[in-house]
Design a protein around this motif. Structure first.
Motif, PDB file in Angstrom:
ATOM      1  N   UNK A   1       0.826  -1.078  -0.276  1.00 31.27           N
ATOM      2  CA  UNK A   1       0.220   0.164   0.397  1.00 31.27           C
ATOM      3  C   UNK A   1       0.607   1.389  -0.252  1.00 31.27           C
ATOM      4  N   UNK A   2       1.689   1.017   0.815  1.00 26.67           N
ATOM      5  CA  UNK A   2       2.865   2.047   1.097  1.00 26.67           C
ATOM      6  C   UNK A   2       3.299   2.922  -0.864  1.00 26.67           C
ATOM      7  N   UNK A   3       3.928   1.335  -0.829  1.00 18.47           N
ATOM      8  CA  UNK A   3       4.420   1.120  -1.903  1.00 18.47           C
ATOM      9  C   UNK A   3       3.277   2.088  -3.546  1.00 18.47           C
ATOM     10  N   UNK A   4       2.491   1.392  -3.170  1.00 20.33           N
ATOM     11  CA  UNK A   4       1.173   2.444  -4.420  1.00 20.33           C
ATOM     12  C   UNK A   4       1.622   3.600  -4.177  1.00 20.33           C
ATOM     13  N   UNK A   5       1.315   4.357  -3.032  1.00 12.72           N
ATOM     14  CA  UNK A   5       1.602   5.491  -2.382  1.00 12.72           C
ATOM     15  C   UNK A   5       2.570   6.466  -2.867  1.00 12.72           C
ATOM     16  N   UNK A   6       3.495   5.918  -2.431  1.00 18.48           N
ATOM     17  CA  UNK A   6       4.890   6.676  -3.474  1.00 18.48           C
ATOM     18  C   UNK A   6       4.662   6.768  -5.021  1.00 18.48           C
ATOM     19  N   UNK A   7       4.341   5.794  -5.351  1.00 21.59           N
ATOM     20  CA  UNK A   7       4.801   5.785  -6.831  1.00 21.59           C
ATOM     21  C   UNK A   7       3.067   6.844  -7.359  1.00 21.59           C
ATOM     22  N   UNK A   8       2.635   7.011  -6.349  1.00 22.41           N
ATOM     23  CA  UNK A   8       1.608   7.948  -7.154  1.00 22.41           C
ATOM     24  C   UNK A   8       0.619   9.001  -6.534  1.00 22.41           C
ATOM     25  N   UNK A   9       2.273  10.237  -6.860  1.00 15.42           N
ATOM     26  CA  UNK A   9       2.386  10.435  -5.336  1.00 15.42           C
ATOM     27  C   UNK A   9       0.575  11.935  -6.154  1.00 15.42           C
ATOM     28  N   UNK A  10       0.397  11.977  -7.248  1.00 17.52           N
ATOM     29  CA  UNK A  10      -0.622  12.931  -7.720  1.00 17.52           C
ATOM     30  C   UNK A  10      -2.120  12.800  -6.788  1.00 17.52           C
ATOM     31  N   UNK A  11      -2.561  11.891  -6.277  1.00 15.69           N
ATOM     32  CA  UNK A  11      -3.516  11.218  -5.506  1.00 15.69           C
ATOM     33  C   UNK A  11      -3.135  12.228  -4.356  1.00 15.69           C
ATOM     34  N   UNK A  12      -2.179  13.163  -4.025  1.00 16.43           N
ATOM     35  CA  UNK A  12      -2.306  13.243  -2.572  1.00 16.43           C
ATOM     36  C   UNK A  12      -1.405  14.717  -2.707  1.00 16.43           C
ATOM     37  N   UNK A  13      -1.811  15.096  -1.526  1.00 20.15           N
ATOM     38  CA  UNK A  13      -2.585  14.918  -0.154  1.00 20.15           C
ATOM     39  C   UNK A  13      -3.667  15.171  -0.232  1.00 20.15           C
ATOM     40  N   UNK A  14      -4.514  14.352   0.749  1.00 21.29           N
ATOM     41  CA  UNK A  14      -5.901  13.768   0.944  1.00 21.29           C
ATOM     42  C   UNK A  14      -6.165  14.398   2.230  1.00 21.29           C
TER      43      UNK A  14
ATOM     44  N   UNK B   1      -4.715   6.148  12.857  1.00 18.83           N
ATOM     45  CA  UNK B   1      -4.519   6.809  12.312  1.00 18.83           C
ATOM     46  C   UNK B   1      -2.841   6.225  12.659  1.00 18.83           C
ATOM     47  N   UNK B   2      -1.642   5.650  11.992  1.00 20.75           N
ATOM     48  CA  UNK B   2      -0.908   5.228  12.189  1.00 20.75           C
ATOM     49  C   UNK B   2       0.299   6.504  10.909  1.00 20.75           C
ATOM     50  N   UNK B   3       0.507   7.888  12.266  1.00 18.60           N
ATOM     51  CA  UNK B   3       0.657   8.543  11.706  1.00 18.60           C
ATOM     52  C   UNK B   3       2.111   9.154  11.290  1.00 18.60           C
ATOM     53  N   UNK B   4       2.442   8.151  11.571  1.00 19.44           N
ATOM     54  CA  UNK B   4       4.263   8.266  11.322  1.00 19.44           C
ATOM     55  C   UNK B   4       4.139   7.995   9.644  1.00 19.44           C
ATOM     56  N   UNK B   5       3.031   7.241   9.243  1.00 25.73           N
ATOM     57  CA  UNK B   5       2.959   6.588   8.375  1.00 25.73           C
ATOM     58  C   UNK B   5       2.152   7.887   7.026  1.00 25.73           C
ATOM     59  N   UNK B   6       1.200   8.523   7.661  1.00 27.12           N
ATOM     60  CA  UNK B   6      -0.001   8.693   7.158  1.00 27.12           C
ATOM     61  C   UNK B   6       0.444  10.398   6.202  1.00 27.12           C
ATOM     62  N   UNK B   7       1.562  10.996   7.652  1.00 28.73           N
ATOM     63  CA  UNK B   7       1.686  11.951   7.879  1.00 28.73           C
ATOM     64  C   UNK B   7       2.588  13.004   6.381  1.00 28.73           C
ATOM     65  N   UNK B   8       2.184  12.213   5.345  1.00 27.21           N
ATOM     66  CA  UNK B   8       3.307  12.586   4.094  1.00 27.21           C
ATOM     67  C   UNK B   8       1.803  12.559   2.641  1.00 27.21           C
ATOM     68  N   UNK B   9       1.053  11.899   3.235  1.00 19.05           N
ATOM     69  CA  UNK B   9       0.019  11.844   2.589  1.00 19.05           C
ATOM     70  C   UNK B   9      -1.760  12.442   2.740  1.00 19.05           C
ATOM     71  N   UNK B  10      -1.107  13.479   3.949  1.00 15.66           N
ATOM     72  CA  UNK B  10      -2.535  14.170   4.498  1.00 15.66           C
ATOM     73  C   UNK B  10      -2.089  15.318   4.822  1.00 15.66           C
ATOM     74  N   UNK B  11      -3.509  15.839   4.945  1.00 15.45           N
ATOM     75  CA  UNK B  11      -3.959  17.127   5.404  1.00 15.45           C
ATOM     76  C   UNK B  11      -4.756  17.758   6.311  1.00 15.45           C
ATOM     77  N   UNK B  12      -4.710  18.066   7.048  1.00 12.00           N
ATOM     78  CA  UNK B  12      -6.373  19.036   8.088  1.00 12.00           C
ATOM     79  C   UNK B  12      -6.382  19.880   8.432  1.00 12.00           C
ATOM     80  N   UNK B  13      -7.098  20.098   7.507  1.00 10.64           N
ATOM     81  CA  UNK B  13      -7.878  21.996   8.006  1.00 10.64           C
ATOM     82  C   UNK B  13      -7.354  22.200   6.953  1.00 10.64           C
ATOM     83  N   UNK B  14      -6.470  21.406   5.761  1.00 11.57           N
ATOM     84  CA  UNK B  14      -5.915  22.379   4.455  1.00 11.57           C
ATOM     85  C   UNK B  14      -4.185  22.469   4.553  1.00 11.57           C
TER      86      UNK B  14
END
Length: 441
Positions: free
Chosen positions: A317-330, A373-386
């Motif tokens: 899942x992480x490998x897919x995410x770093x290869x599809x950064x156009x979908x992030x951040x969420x 949420x495992x924040x140490x992994x999610x932090x690269x792919x999300x925003x909170x309040x923009x």
């Protein structure tokens, strides 16, 4: 071949329980049948407690072969016909009595019964069915039973077995027909898939019967599964996971199990792994399988012919995410459920909790660990309040480098390029990346 005519029950048990250790398809969840007070045992939907051996393999239930005699000569199998080993067989009376005595002593909560093919598929399946009939009808055993369906057995025997067992399985063995022909020439893909299809169709018919007659007998209520050996033949991860996806779709399987190839025979057709069984590869396939079944991924999203194998250093899942950064951040406060599931570090439970919690207030980074949420992994792919938690570059190399440095080394890795079997207890961080973890993906 070495045989013993006057073998004690304990000697048979030692031989045949050891012979069953390579069959990993022994989960027991998925069925809820409580005892009616007139028999012994029950099987509850929460599943049966499992033990694990030192190499991480499941050894729960009474997991045993009915016989290690076999007319087939599969090159990868220890029990193949050409091997000179001690052979043993139970009788239906012995295996049923053994199961009940183990249960009465609170050693087990059910039976996992597989078998070699002794004489013929029909002869072997007839004895397996007889053992299950003795358990259900003579001993009134109402606990969990998992039976192997013998490829090539008659449809009538498969049908009888299905009304006695909670789960059935037919091992696919190898991912492609070509590999099966080369390494198991006495087997064919058709004889394996035929009972799979029969079980699927009969389960669907049985569901209709149960809607009309609540007391109708249930046919394989916990569904069916299969197993593939990983590393005995040259298929890529993409081929393997595509086969699994097809099996889930066409045969409604509950589980596909993956078993790292263990070289137990010397044969020119078999590989000789320098670093032992491909256990980390097996682990990545399980994680990818979880993504297929519960996270809405498709095989062609995770891998392709140009990128045919999983990254051993990152979970799929992480490998897919770093290869599809156009979908992030969420954006955590606006993303829908399916989008949240694609964020590394967010699993099914935590995604549902996010959806529920944000109905009442806007979520911030401090709230996320509290809901799983495992924040140490999610932090690269999300925003909170923009906004991001801290400035993060959406760059593949940067993210991979930081994830690996935060988590140390890849699960199961020792030194530079050597691997060990992962322990269930010595590294709790694995729960955050394992495919079966509720909140780790």
């Amino acid at each position: 071949m070495v045989t013993q005519e006057s073998m004690t029950l304990m000697e048979k048990l030692q031989i045949l329980s050891d012979a069953a250790k390579y069959d990993v398809a022994c989960t027991s969840s998925g069925v809820d049948r409580r005892g009616d007070g007139r028999g012994i045992g029950n099987s509850i939907g929460a599943g049966i407690c499992h033990s694990f051996s030192g190499d991480g393999r499941c050894i729960s239930l009474l997991k045993v072969l009915y016989t290690n005699e076999c007319v087939y000569d599969c090159k990868y199998c220890l029990n193949r016909a050409s091997n000179d080993i001690v052979r043993a067989s139970f009788t239906p009376e012995e295996i049923s009595r053994l199961t009940v005595e183990f249960y009465r002593r609170n050693y087990i909560e059910g039976l996992f019964l597989s078998s070699g093919v002794k004489g013929s598929p029909d002869a072997t399946m007839e004895e397996l069915v007889r053992a299950a009939e003795l358990l259900r009808e003579h001993y009134h055993f109402q606990g969990y039973i998992h039976l192997k369906a013998i490829p090539g057995a008659s449809p009538e025997l498969i049908r009888r077995a299905g009304y006695l067992a909670d789960r059935m399985s037919v091992n696919l063995e190898l991912p492609t027909a070509e590999s099966l022909k080369r390494l198991a020439p006495h087997k064919s893909r058709n004889t394996i898939l035929r009972p799979m299809k029969q079980i699927q169709l009969h389960r669907e018919e049985n569901k209709e019967e149960l809607t009309l007659y609540r007391r109708a007998p249930r046919f394989v209520p916990a569904g069916q599964s299969t197993q593939m050996i990983i590393g005995a033949s040259g298929e890529s991860d993409y081929q393997i996971i595509s086969v699994a996806e097809s099996l889930y779709r066409k045969f409604s399987l509950k589980r596909v199990f993956y078993s790292a190839f263990v070289p137990v025979n010397e044969d020119k057709e078999l590989p000789a792994p320098v670093q032992g069984p491909p256990l980390l590869r097996e682990h990545r396939l399980y994680q990818a399988d979880w993504l297929l079944r519960f996270y809405g991924f498709q095989a062609e999203e995770l891998l392709s012919e140009k990128h045919p194998n999983f990254n051993l250093f990152l979970d799929p899942k992480c490998d897919w995410a770093v290869g599809h950064l156009e979908y992030f951040p969420v954006e955590i406060n606006r993303a829908d459920y399916r989008t949240l599931l694609r964020v590394p570090g967010i699993g099914e439970k935590s995604a549902r909790r996010i959806i529920g919690a944000r109905r009442y207030h806007s979520l911030d980074f401090a709230d996320l660990p509290k809901i799983g949420v495992v924040l140490k992994r999610a932090v690269y792919f999300i925003t909170c309040g923009g906004r991001q938690m801290y400035p993060v570059k959406l760059d593949e190399d940067y993210i991979v480098r930081n994830i690996l440095s935060r988590e140390g080394r890849a699960p199961g890795m020792q030194g530079e390029l050597t691997f060990r079997q992962m322990s269930l207890f010595d590294d709790w961080n694995l729960a955050e990346t394992a495919g079966g973890a509720a909140n780790g993906l």
